[in-house]
Write an enzyme that holds these catalytic residues in place. Structure first.
Site, short mmCIF file in Angstrom:
data_model
loop_
_atom_site.label_atom_id
_atom_site.label_comp_id
_atom_site.label_asym_id
_atom_site.label_seq_id
_atom_site.Cartn_x
_atom_site.Cartn_y
_atom_site.Cartn_z
N SER A 12 0.80 -1.24 0.00
CA SER A 12 0.00 0.00 0.00
C SER A 12 0.83 1.28 0.00
CB SER A 12 -0.97 0.00 1.18
OG SER A 12 -0.26 -0.02 2.40
N ARG A 13 2.09 1.19 0.43
CA ARG A 13 2.90 2.42 0.53
C ARG A 13 4.35 2.16 0.20
NH1 ARG A 13 1.63 4.44 6.49
NH2 ARG A 13 2.22 2.29 6.81
N ASN A 36 -3.08 -9.87 7.45
CA ASN A 36 -1.88 -9.55 8.21
C ASN A 36 -0.91 -10.71 8.03
OD1 ASN A 36 0.08 -8.99 10.06
ND2 ASN A 36 -1.30 -8.70 11.79
N VAL A 37 0.24 -10.46 7.42
CA VAL A 37 1.19 -11.55 7.11
C VAL A 37 1.61 -12.33 8.36
CG1 VAL A 37 2.10 -10.46 5.01
CG2 VAL A 37 3.27 -10.06 7.21
N ASN A 50 7.27 -8.20 0.70
CA ASN A 50 7.75 -6.84 0.99
C ASN A 50 7.33 -6.35 2.38
OD1 ASN A 50 8.57 -3.96 0.28
ND2 ASN A 50 6.37 -3.74 0.59
N SER A 106 17.44 -5.96 3.29
CA SER A 106 17.96 -4.63 3.61
C SER A 106 19.46 -4.70 3.78
CB SER A 106 17.33 -4.14 4.92
OG SER A 106 18.03 -3.02 5.42
N TYR A 133 15.74 -5.73 13.42
CA TYR A 133 15.53 -5.65 11.96
C TYR A 133 16.67 -6.35 11.23
CZ TYR A 133 14.06 -3.30 7.59
OH TYR A 133 13.62 -3.01 6.32
N ILE A 170 16.56 4.62 1.24
CA ILE A 170 15.62 4.93 0.15
C ILE A 170 14.62 5.95 0.70
CG2 ILE A 170 13.91 3.97 -1.46
CD1 ILE A 170 16.73 2.75 -1.86
#
Length: 248
Positions: A15-16, A65-66, A94, A146, A159, A192
């Site tokens: 979505s974003r 929701n993944v 993603n 990442s 992360y 990014i």
């Protein structure tokens, strides 16, 4: 004569940000209707769908929701029931979140939620779809990782752990499914310009980047689009860095 299956591309967290750019780029470059997954922000997802249509593509929204395995299985199961002659041929994992902070102060919740989204989310969606790809004898799985997963980023131990593990999973799964013409690759963005990075001090940080700037979501999306195409059939198990030279 067997009826040709209708082929789709699914982008989780579409979505974003980078997810949105990927949906739009796939719509421009490839012939797939795009399944735009989102968790809660239906307004942003609608906006992405409009952009996909403006780019000449077609798409639909698919909400789950993944992190929630049961929900993933039931929503994708219901979608397949409704689209009996369809196969999701391209999967872009993603969806991801950050909860940054020094490890010594990190709560279990901040640790788990980041790993649940990136790593267990990959498992929940990919494991649900992988059998169809193997039967189909063709597929493209692209995992968004990442630079943090490669070099580790201070303040992002959770992360970095999630993305590092996803890189390992990418390399292993690639070897399991290559005979069936299913490729599995990872794309590792650096800094990014997205909503995720808008609180960062770009002026300061870009001094560390050889290219002297942040990247754009479109630059990432072009690479994903290539990996999602049939041109990339001999590339599998790879991690492609898009980071302006900050780390290789």
């Amino acid at each position: 004569m067997k009826e040709e299956k209708k082929k789709y591309a699914l982008v989780t967290g579409g979505s974003r940000g980078i997810g949105r750019a990927i949906c739009v780029q796939l719509a421009k470059d490839l012939d797939y209707p795009i399944l735009i997954n989102y968790n809660s922000n239906s307004e942003a997802a609608q906006e992405t769908l409009k952009m996909v249509e403006a780019a000449g593509g077609t798409g639909e929204l698919i909400q789950f929701n993944v992190v929630d395995e049961e929900q993933v299985k039931s929503v994708l199961g219901a979608w397949h029931e409704k689209n009996k002659n369809a196969v999701i041929e391209v999967l872009v994992n993603n969806a991801g979140i950050t909860k940054d902070g020094l490890f010594m102060w990190m709560t279990k919740k901040d640790w788990s939620s980041v790993i649940d989204t990136s790593l267990n989310g990959f498992y929940n969606v990919t494991n649900t779809l992988i059998q169809n790809l193997l039967v189909n004898k063709y597929g493209r799985i692209i995992n968004m990782v990442s630079v943090s997963g490669l070099k580790g980023t201070p303040g992002q131990t959770n992360y970095s752990a999630a993305k590092g593990a996803l890189i390992g999973a990418t390399k292993a799964l690639a070897q399991e499914v290559a005979k069936r013409k299913v490729t599995v690759n990872a794309v590792a963005p650096g800094f990014i310009k997205t909503e995720m990075t808008e609180d960062l001090n770009e002026q300061e940080l870009k001094k560390m980047i050889p290219a002297n700037r942040f990247g754009t979501a479109q630059e990432v999306a072009h690479v994903v689009s290539f990996l999602a195409s049939d041109k990339s059939g001999y590339i599998t198990g790879e991690v492609i860095n898009i980071n302006g030279g900050i780390y290789s």
